[in-house]
Design an enzyme around this catalytic site. Structure first.
Site, PDB file in Angstrom:
ATOM      1  N   ASP A 145     -21.214 -27.427 -16.839  1.00 29.63           N
ATOM      2  CA  ASP A 145     -22.465 -26.711 -16.618  1.00 29.63           C
ATOM      3  C   ASP A 145     -23.512 -27.572 -15.912  1.00 29.63           C
ATOM      4  OD1 ASP A 145     -21.263 -24.702 -18.053  1.00 29.63           O
ATOM      5  OD2 ASP A 145     -22.854 -24.525 -19.545  1.00 29.63           O
ATOM      6  N   HIS A 180     -21.097 -30.986 -19.497  1.00 28.97           N
ATOM      7  CA  HIS A 180     -22.183 -30.930 -18.510  1.00 28.97           C
ATOM      8  C   HIS A 180     -21.979 -32.086 -17.532  1.00 28.97           C
ATOM      9  CE1 HIS A 180     -23.819 -28.757 -21.991  1.00 28.97           C
ATOM     10  NE2 HIS A 180     -24.575 -28.104 -21.129  1.00 28.97           N
TER      11      HIS A 180
END
Length: 303
Positions: free
Chosen positions: A114, A255
């Site tokens: 992400d 992430h």
């Protein structure tokens, strides 16, 4: 740059897991300006968390492996160049062909990343390529404008791209029109760079409700394994959390804006490959047809 990318347990907002509720087809907001007029919001706007969210420290320092971002990426970030100044809107990014993976016959896992693209994403792409691994990247629109070359290389390497909104807000706090704007503006930025529109959406923080679901007809992708890498800025901890709970059909949340996360990936790839896992995109995990709400794929009956 940390854009407030803290994960939290998926918030269903009244929707239940496994619900087969009909989702209305989204009509994305038509943008009145071309892709060349898109500009990244300020870092302060990125960093603002939703009310009640726990603040996380900004990722700083260089990754152990060199970031390979192209000069054009830096120019776009600092010079205010629009995406169209680097890529024509009709350009098509050609992904590398790959054999189809049957996740009913082999153990599959979907690695998802992400909040990029960012300065560490190129290093991550090199790690994934070494294991012939494909992943799904849920990108933030403002970062697409800042790092168009990185996104272009991500798609060219055969990875899947998903929409993670323009500026990472909690969508449940926005009006329907603003939800559509967050998604539509990001779709436009991605298309300007790659020529394709993402088929998947991941709501920031995993937060959604009926209003959010009605604004897009695309699958909402959450996760079944949360590494909490925004909290644990330790590569060893991130890798351990990823490996501890993985099962066939897992969707793992990372992430790629954190260098500690990127440094954890070689260990994750090595260990899971040793257990016989294949690394696939979210769409591949479901044979090309993800359900409307994704947590993970049911463990397949391997033949």
């Amino acid at each position: 740059m940390d854009i407030g990318a803290r994960s939290r347990p998926p918030f269903l907002g009244g929707a239940r897991r496994g619900t087969a509720r009909t989702v209305a087809t989204a009509v994305l907001v038509a943008m009145t300006c071309g892709a060349s007029a898109l500009a990244a919001p300020s870092q302060a706007a990125h960093a603002a968390p939703p009310p009640g969210a726990v603040s996380s420290a900004a990722a700083s320092g260089a990754s152990g492996a060199a970031a390979l971002s192209a000069p054009s990426d830096a120019a776009a970030a600092s010079g205010g160049l629009g995406v169209a100044a680097l890529f024509a809107p009709d350009d098509r990014t050609e992904a590398r062909p790959r054999p189809r993976v049957d996740c009913h016959r082999v153990k599959c896992v979907a690695l998802t990343f992400d909040d990029g693209p960012g300065p560490y994403t190129d290093t991550l792409l090199a790690y994934l390529a070494a294991y012939h691994a494909h992943a799904t990247f849920f990108v933030v629109g403002s970062n697409v404008v800042a790092y168009p070359g990185v996104l272009h290389r991500t798609v060219a390497a055969g990875h899947e791209i998903g929409n993670h909104t323009w500026s990472h807000p909690d969508l449940t706090r926005l009006s329907p029109a603003r939800v559509r704007s967050q998604l539509g503006r990001t779709d436009q930025a991605i298309r300007a760079v790659t020529g394709v529109v993402p088929r998947l959406v991941r709501p920031p923080y995993g937060a959604f409700n009926g209003t959010v679901r009605r604004q897009t007809g695309r699958p909402l992708v959450l996760w079944s394994v949360d590494t909490l890498d925004w909290r644990y800025r330790s590569s060893a901890t991130v890798a351990r959390r990823a490996l501890r709970s993985v099962r066939p059909g897992s969707v793992i949340l990372f992430h790629d804006i954190h260098p500690t996360t990127v440094r954890a990936i070689p260990r994750v790839l090595r260990k899971l490959a040793g257990r016989g896992y294949r690394f696939v995109t979210v769409s591949e995990l479901f044979g090309g047809h993800p359900p409307r709400l994704v947590f993970n794929a049911a463990p397949p009956e391997l033949h």
